[in-house]
Design a protein around this motif. Structure first.
Motif, PDB file in Angstrom:
ATOM      1  N   HIS A 260       0.847  -1.192   0.000  1.00 43.51           N
ATOM      2  CA  HIS A 260       0.000   0.000   0.000  1.00 43.51           C
ATOM      3  C   HIS A 260       0.883   1.242   0.000  1.00 43.51           C
ATOM      4  CE1 HIS A 260      -2.384  -3.246   1.899  1.00 43.51           C
ATOM      5  NE2 HIS A 260      -3.341  -2.775   1.121  1.00 43.51           N
ATOM      6  N   ALA A 261       0.261   2.394  -0.064  1.00 42.83           N
ATOM      7  CA  ALA A 261       1.024   3.638  -0.156  1.00 42.83           C
ATOM      8  C   ALA A 261       1.903   3.853   1.067  1.00 42.83           C
ATOM      9  CB  ALA A 261       0.077   4.822  -0.334  1.00 42.83           C
ATOM     10  N   ASP A 262       1.434   3.456   2.252  1.00 40.79           N
ATOM     11  CA  ASP A 262       2.207   3.795   3.450  1.00 40.79           C
ATOM     12  C   ASP A 262       3.533   3.058   3.497  1.00 40.79           C
ATOM     13  OD1 ASP A 262       0.810   1.356   4.091  1.00 40.79           O
ATOM     14  OD2 ASP A 262       1.156   1.754   6.230  1.00 40.79           O
ATOM     15  N   ASP A 263       3.557   1.751   3.190  1.00 42.69           N
ATOM     16  CA  ASP A 263       4.827   1.035   3.249  1.00 42.69           C
ATOM     17  C   ASP A 263       5.738   1.411   2.077  1.00 42.69           C
ATOM     18  OD1 ASP A 263       2.443  -0.518   2.427  1.00 42.69           O
ATOM     19  OD2 ASP A 263       3.855  -1.991   1.667  1.00 42.69           O
ATOM     20  N   VAL A 264       5.154   1.706   0.912  1.00 38.12           N
ATOM     21  CA  VAL A 264       5.965   2.106  -0.235  1.00 38.12           C
ATOM     22  C   VAL A 264       6.650   3.451   0.030  1.00 38.12           C
ATOM     23  CG1 VAL A 264       5.872   2.833  -2.651  1.00 38.12           C
ATOM     24  CG2 VAL A 264       4.640   0.787  -1.911  1.00 38.12           C
ATOM     25  N   PHE A 265       5.882   4.424   0.486  1.00 38.80           N
ATOM     26  CA  PHE A 265       6.480   5.735   0.765  1.00 38.80           C
ATOM     27  C   PHE A 265       7.445   5.668   1.950  1.00 38.80           C
ATOM     28  CE2 PHE A 265       3.157   7.522  -1.952  1.00 38.80           C
ATOM     29  CZ  PHE A 265       3.849   8.534  -2.582  1.00 38.80           C
ATOM     30  N   ALA A 266       7.128   4.852   2.952  1.00 37.50           N
ATOM     31  CA  ALA A 266       8.037   4.703   4.089  1.00 37.50           C
ATOM     32  C   ALA A 266       9.392   4.192   3.626  1.00 37.50           C
ATOM     33  CB  ALA A 266       7.430   3.767   5.125  1.00 37.50           C
ATOM     34  N   PHE A 267       9.378   3.202   2.756  1.00 37.68           N
ATOM     35  CA  PHE A 267      10.626   2.663   2.217  1.00 37.68           C
ATOM     36  C   PHE A 267      11.395   3.731   1.437  1.00 37.68           C
ATOM     37  CE2 PHE A 267      12.760   0.706  -1.493  1.00 37.68           C
ATOM     38  CZ  PHE A 267      13.735  -0.027  -0.824  1.00 37.68           C
TER      39      PHE A 267
ATOM     40  N   ILE B  16      11.368   6.915   1.838  1.00 38.66           N
ATOM     41  CA  ILE B  16      11.939   7.873   2.793  1.00 38.66           C
ATOM     42  C   ILE B  16      13.170   7.289   3.473  1.00 38.66           C
ATOM     43  CG2 ILE B  16      11.507   9.079   4.982  1.00 38.66           C
ATOM     44  CD1 ILE B  16       8.487   9.173   3.971  1.00 38.66           C
ATOM     45  N   LEU B  17      13.080   6.034   3.884  1.00 36.76           N
ATOM     46  CA  LEU B  17      14.215   5.397   4.560  1.00 36.76           C
ATOM     47  C   LEU B  17      15.436   5.290   3.643  1.00 36.76           C
ATOM     48  CD1 LEU B  17      12.402   2.572   6.549  1.00 36.76           C
ATOM     49  CD2 LEU B  17      13.592   4.557   7.508  1.00 36.76           C
TER      50      LEU B  17
ATOM     51  N   PHE C 119      12.367  10.081  10.513  1.00 34.49           N
ATOM     52  CA  PHE C 119      13.441  10.035   9.521  1.00 34.49           C
ATOM     53  C   PHE C 119      13.292  11.079   8.416  1.00 34.49           C
ATOM     54  CE2 PHE C 119      13.122   5.828  11.401  1.00 34.49           C
ATOM     55  CZ  PHE C 119      14.442   5.506  11.678  1.00 34.49           C
ATOM     56  N   GLY C 120      12.157  11.764   8.381  1.00 33.95           N
ATOM     57  CA  GLY C 120      11.916  12.710   7.294  1.00 33.95           C
ATOM     58  C   GLY C 120      12.924  13.835   7.229  1.00 33.95           C
ATOM     59  N   ARG C 121      13.315  14.364   8.367  1.00 31.34           N
ATOM     60  CA  ARG C 121      14.270  15.481   8.367  1.00 31.34           C
ATOM     61  C   ARG C 121      15.625  15.045   7.806  1.00 31.34           C
ATOM     62  NH1 ARG C 121      10.943  16.169  12.662  1.00 31.34           N
ATOM     63  NH2 ARG C 121      10.086  18.250  13.048  1.00 31.34           N
ATOM     64  N   ASN C 122      16.017  13.801   8.079  1.00 31.79           N
ATOM     65  CA  ASN C 122      17.278  13.297   7.528  1.00 31.79           C
ATOM     66  C   ASN C 122      17.171  13.014   6.034  1.00 31.79           C
ATOM     67  OD1 ASN C 122      18.584  13.372  10.012  1.00 31.79           O
ATOM     68  ND2 ASN C 122      18.012  11.287  10.540  1.00 31.79           N
ATOM     69  N   ALA C 123      15.965  12.718   5.560  1.00 30.45           N
ATOM     70  CA  ALA C 123      15.775  12.431   4.140  1.00 30.45           C
ATOM     71  C   ALA C 123      15.716  13.697   3.295  1.00 30.45           C
ATOM     72  CB  ALA C 123      14.490  11.623   3.940  1.00 30.45           C
TER      73      ALA C 123
END
Length: 302
Positions: free
Chosen positions: A17-24, A26-27, A91-95
């Motif tokens: 789904h969108a949440d795991d795809v976008f999370a990846f 970002i990481l 982790f967004g600020r580091n990305a």
């Protein structure tokens, strides 16, 4: 978790789904290269350094970012987090420096917040069923990358393809947020330099509404700015609230609908161009005249 070489990161296998795809996505930008697996094998999940959207545990200290439990993590306003909301939070600020090359460090927090509330939150809401998803919603676009029953593509390959697509979206969203934050900074700087707090002069056309309403420019009545090639300068009224067609102070009735020589004569300037019939904007061919129009409007015109 900086310095991710050798780090093992896990999310669930199968349909994504969108949440795991976008999370990846970002990481990848925040941590750099890491070992990655999509699995539901409990032993692999337990041995991983960071787990998101699977595992049944939310524990930041242990790098566990699941949200599928009764006592799920929530935002301060009570909205349930999805995995991307949790990952963006930590982790967004580091990305961001990898999403936006040459990012202004002093704008980083503002950009992070803009992306969180204007982009990530919508995925959190959709994933947790707290907001309706219309056709064409970003979450559905990501889900469309899942292989169909007739496809030979593996779910893992499709996931990585979706993640590249998600990264492109994030890059563009972050660039827009960066440009908006830069514009807000420039507008507020112009406000500090203004001789009269009721009139701001910008040297270029910028999005200014956010700076006005979030920056507390309560006394502002008119904003002056050029068109794209600076052949004309606009005098624009300020609305009473965002996205309103109203005006804190309208342009004089006697100017409205007039153009060129007639507008110049009535307004008392040499190089007038027009005044809109609704009285929210007028223009001249020089900055000086545009400022003069604002001053005349404040004084009561004509």
């Amino acid at each position: 978790m900086a310095g991710a070489k050798g780090m093992k990161v896990v999310t669930h296998s199968g349909t994504f789904h969108a949440d795991d795809v976008f999370a990846f996505s970002i990481l990848r930008e925040a941590l750099g290269p890491f070992e990655f697996a999509r699995t539901r094998d409990s032993a692999l999940i337990e041995s991983a350094d960071l787990v998101f959207d699977v595992g049944g545990t939310y524990d930041v200290a242990r790098g566990r970012y699941d949200h599928h439990m009764r006592d799920l993590p929530r935002r301060p306003d009570g909205t349930p987090y999805s995995s991307v909301g949790l990952i963006w939070r930590d982790f967004g600020r580091n990305a961001l420096p990898n999403f936006i090359q040459g990012i202004d460090e002093d704008l980083l927090d503002a950009i992070w917040q803009d992306i969180d509330t204007g982009f990530i939150l919508a995925i959190d809401q959709a994933d947790n069923g707290v907001a309706s998803i219309s056709q064409g919603h970003l979450s559905l676009l990501i889900e469309a990358f899942n292989p169909t029953w007739a496809s030979d593509q593996s779910y893992d390959d499709a996931f990585l393809e979706a993640a590249d697509f998600a990264r492109d979206i994030l890059v563009r969203a972050c660039r827009q947020a960066h440009a908006e934050a830069q514009a807000q900074s420039l507008v507020l700087a112009a406000a500090r330099k203004a001789r009269d707090p009721r009139v701001i002069v910008l040297n270029r056309k910028l999005p200014w509404e956010k700076a006005v309403f979030e920056g507390g420019l309560r006394d502002l009545l008119f904003i002056i700015y050029p068109n794209e090639d600076a052949t004309a300068w606009y005098c624009r009224t300020i609305p009473p609230e965002p996205n309103s067609f109203g005006q804190r102070l309208s342009l004089p009735e006697a100017w409205r609908g007039l153009q060129e020589e007639e507008f110049s004569r009535v307004a008392g300037i040499d190089d007038g161009v027009f005044c809109h019939p609704s009285g929210f904007i007028c223009g001249a061919r020089s900055q000086e005249s545009a400022v003069r129009l604002a001053e005349k409007a404040i004084a009561g015109g004509p």
